[in-house]
Motif scaffolding. Structure first.
Motif, PDB file in Angstrom:
ATOM      1  N   ALA A 116       0.804  -1.227   0.000  1.00 16.79           N
ATOM      2  CA  ALA A 116       0.000   0.000   0.000  1.00 16.79           C
ATOM      3  C   ALA A 116       0.840   1.282   0.000  1.00 16.79           C
ATOM      4  O   ALA A 116       0.607   2.171  -0.834  1.00 16.79           O
ATOM      5  CB  ALA A 116      -0.969  -0.009   1.181  1.00 16.79           C
ATOM      6  N   PRO A 117       1.814   1.450   0.908  1.00 15.36           N
ATOM      7  CA  PRO A 117       2.576   2.707   0.888  1.00 15.36           C
ATOM      8  C   PRO A 117       3.396   2.893  -0.383  1.00 15.36           C
ATOM      9  O   PRO A 117       3.624   4.029  -0.818  1.00 15.36           O
ATOM     10  CB  PRO A 117       3.481   2.593   2.126  1.00 15.36           C
ATOM     11  N   LEU A 118       3.827   1.782  -0.990  1.00 21.58           N
ATOM     12  CA  LEU A 118       4.577   1.888  -2.242  1.00 21.58           C
ATOM     13  C   LEU A 118       3.671   2.415  -3.354  1.00 21.58           C
ATOM     14  O   LEU A 118       4.083   3.281  -4.150  1.00 21.58           O
ATOM     15  CB  LEU A 118       5.161   0.531  -2.627  1.00 21.58           C
ATOM     16  N   LEU A 119       2.434   1.919  -3.403  1.00 19.19           N
ATOM     17  CA  LEU A 119       1.485   2.397  -4.418  1.00 19.19           C
ATOM     18  C   LEU A 119       1.091   3.846  -4.168  1.00 19.19           C
ATOM     19  O   LEU A 119       1.001   4.650  -5.108  1.00 19.19           O
ATOM     20  CB  LEU A 119       0.235   1.508  -4.417  1.00 19.19           C
ATOM     21  N   VAL A 120       0.853   4.198  -2.914  1.00 16.53           N
ATOM     22  CA  VAL A 120       0.482   5.575  -2.580  1.00 16.53           C
ATOM     23  C   VAL A 120       1.604   6.537  -2.959  1.00 16.53           C
ATOM     24  O   VAL A 120       1.359   7.613  -3.520  1.00 16.53           O
ATOM     25  CB  VAL A 120       0.155   5.704  -1.077  1.00 16.53           C
ATOM     26  N   THR A 121       2.837   6.156  -2.677  1.00 17.18           N
ATOM     27  CA  THR A 121       3.972   7.004  -3.022  1.00 17.18           C
ATOM     28  C   THR A 121       4.116   7.146  -4.525  1.00 17.18           C
ATOM     29  O   THR A 121       4.372   8.243  -5.044  1.00 17.18           O
ATOM     30  CB  THR A 121       5.269   6.415  -2.428  1.00 17.18           C
TER      31      THR A 121
ATOM     32  N   LEU B 271      13.360   6.848   0.346  1.00 18.88           N
ATOM     33  CA  LEU B 271      14.048   5.647   0.831  1.00 18.88           C
ATOM     34  C   LEU B 271      13.363   5.089   2.068  1.00 18.88           C
ATOM     35  O   LEU B 271      13.268   3.868   2.239  1.00 18.88           O
ATOM     36  CB  LEU B 271      15.511   5.973   1.141  1.00 18.88           C
ATOM     37  N   ALA B 272      12.876   5.972   2.931  1.00 21.95           N
ATOM     38  CA  ALA B 272      12.173   5.526   4.137  1.00 21.95           C
ATOM     39  C   ALA B 272      10.932   4.727   3.767  1.00 21.95           C
ATOM     40  O   ALA B 272      10.653   3.667   4.351  1.00 21.95           O
ATOM     41  CB  ALA B 272      11.802   6.723   5.002  1.00 21.95           C
ATOM     42  N   VAL B 273      10.165   5.217   2.781  1.00 17.48           N
ATOM     43  CA  VAL B 273       8.967   4.502   2.341  1.00 17.48           C
ATOM     44  C   VAL B 273       9.338   3.137   1.757  1.00 17.48           C
ATOM     45  O   VAL B 273       8.688   2.125   2.043  1.00 17.48           O
ATOM     46  CB  VAL B 273       8.194   5.331   1.295  1.00 17.48           C
ATOM     47  N   VAL B 274      10.389   3.107   0.956  1.00 22.20           N
ATOM     48  CA  VAL B 274      10.833   1.844   0.348  1.00 22.20           C
ATOM     49  C   VAL B 274      11.287   0.857   1.422  1.00 22.20           C
ATOM     50  O   VAL B 274      10.963  -0.336   1.374  1.00 22.20           O
ATOM     51  CB  VAL B 274      11.965   2.093  -0.662  1.00 22.20           C
TER      52      VAL B 274
ATOM     53  N   GLY C 159       9.149  -2.351   1.811  1.00 20.97           N
ATOM     54  CA  GLY C 159       9.910  -3.545   1.445  1.00 20.97           C
ATOM     55  C   GLY C 159      10.124  -4.475   2.626  1.00 20.97           C
ATOM     56  O   GLY C 159      10.035  -5.706   2.495  1.00 20.97           O
ATOM     57  N   GLY C 160      10.416  -3.908   3.787  1.00 20.50           N
ATOM     58  CA  GLY C 160      10.611  -4.729   4.978  1.00 20.50           C
ATOM     59  C   GLY C 160       9.345  -5.463   5.369  1.00 20.50           C
ATOM     60  O   GLY C 160       9.389  -6.633   5.774  1.00 20.50           O
ATOM     61  N   ILE C 161       8.208  -4.787   5.235  1.00 16.82           N
ATOM     62  CA  ILE C 161       6.925  -5.417   5.577  1.00 16.82           C
ATOM     63  C   ILE C 161       6.604  -6.556   4.601  1.00 16.82           C
ATOM     64  O   ILE C 161       6.179  -7.646   5.005  1.00 16.82           O
ATOM     65  CB  ILE C 161       5.795  -4.373   5.582  1.00 16.82           C
TER      66      ILE C 161
ATOM     67  N   GLY D  54      14.526   0.660  10.501  1.00 18.01           N
ATOM     68  CA  GLY D  54      15.459   1.578   9.844  1.00 18.01           C
ATOM     69  C   GLY D  54      14.732   2.615   9.014  1.00 18.01           C
ATOM     70  O   GLY D  54      15.124   3.787   8.976  1.00 18.01           O
ATOM     71  N   GLY D  55      13.647   2.175   8.343  1.00 15.58           N
ATOM     72  CA  GLY D  55      12.845   3.121   7.569  1.00 15.58           C
ATOM     73  C   GLY D  55      12.183   4.160   8.448  1.00 15.58           C
ATOM     74  O   GLY D  55      12.122   5.349   8.095  1.00 15.58           O
ATOM     75  N   ILE D  56      11.711   3.733   9.624  1.00 13.64           N
ATOM     76  CA  ILE D  56      11.094   4.675  10.565  1.00 13.64           C
ATOM     77  C   ILE D  56      12.130   5.700  11.035  1.00 13.64           C
ATOM     78  O   ILE D  56      11.856   6.906  11.092  1.00 13.64           O
ATOM     79  CB  ILE D  56      10.491   3.921  11.769  1.00 13.64           C
TER      80      ILE D  56
END
Length: 282
Positions: free
Chosen positions: A96-101, A118-121, A125-127, A272-274
């Motif tokens: 979802a966040p990848l599509l929203v971005t 990068l934070a979003v990725v 990606g981690g999820i 790490g993204g957070i």
């Protein structure tokens, strides 16, 4: 995104994981999902006593939001019927966040810095990696994965619609309260055909679950809708999806689920993204 907004969205993520845990734990998925949807209504009506109604410009967004939320609930319900929580939940929430971005930057002209992207990725990606690293019987359920991806698409859809709608509504909580009532009305039509008598069964036997799941879900997303008005939709969505970490924690503490080294590494990527997201805002 300020520290206050970050903490509020993280609290929303925890509440979101809570209602998903309640739904998945139930043996009757349709009943538990319906309990959550209908459980919104009393809290939405209570909220409308204290907040103003959204502006007329937001009504189209409210309708679109209700449709996207209904689609999300239907696909999630069916994904849970055939797939494990450890596969379905991370895959749906991670995409979802990848599509929203992608839509925000590519179509809406939103400008995000390289650290924010990068934070979003990292978070998304981690999820998703947590879905691929699930234990279970070791067999990847492609049908459940497809439904999870469709679920993620609807999550992205309602996130974008609600982010834009909340901004023009002049009343984010009022906006979501009306949307929740409309969503419940659409879901009532669906379950009336799918399983007549379900609402009566819910009110007589599962009203506690309805108030618990509905209260957690309504409170969580009300916080998110408000956050959409003060921070980029893509960043709020990414941070919200860290609910998967809380879901894993609930699984470990309450269900005795095992955490292996690869899952710990995937969690580290999300964390790490957070951290990167917070550093980019300083």
């Amino acid at each position: 995104m300020s520290l206050t907004v970050t903490l509020i969205v993280l609290l929303a993520a925890f509440l979101h994981a809570g209602w998903n845990f309640l739904v998945k734990r139930s043996g009757d998925k349709l009943l538990s999902m319906s309990a959550m949807v209908f459980g919104h209504v009393p809290f939405a009506l209570l909220a409308l006593l204290f907040v103003s109604l959204p502006s007329a410009d937001a009504w189209g967004y409210i309708l679109g939001s209700a449709v996207f939320h209904t689609g999300y609930q239907w696909f999630l319900l069916n994904a849970y019927h055939i797939g494990d929580l450890s596969q379905v939940y991370p895959l749906a929430r991670g995409v979802a966040p990848l599509l929203v971005t992608l839509v925000s930057v590519g179509l809406l002209g939103v400008v995000l810095s390289v650290p924010e992207l990068l934070a979003v990725v990292f978070i998304g990606g981690g999820i998703i990696a947590l879905s691929l690293l699930r234990q279970g019987n070791g067999v990847f359920n492609y049908q459940a994965a497809l439904l999870a991806l469709m679920t993620g698409g609807f999550i992205a859809g309602y996130s974008l619609v609600d982010g834009l709608g909340a901004r023009v509504s002049a009343s984010p909580v009022g906006y979501y309260a009306l949307g929740s009532c409309l969503n419940a009305a659409i879901w009532l039509v669906y379950v009336s055909f799918r399983r007549p008598g379900l609402l009566r069964e819910l009110l007589s036997c599962e009203w506690k679950l309805s108030l618990q799941a509905g209260g957690a879900s309504f409170s969580a997303y009300s916080m998110v809708v408000w956050a959409f008005t003060v921070a980029p939709i893509a960043l709020v969505t990414a941070l919200r999806e860290t609910s998967i970490l809380f879901a894993m924690l609930l699984g470990v503490l309450l269900l005795g689920e095992h955490m292996n080294g690869k899952k710990v590494m995937a969690v580290g990527v999300v964390l790490g993204g957070i951290m990167m997201l917070r550093i980019s805002q300083v």
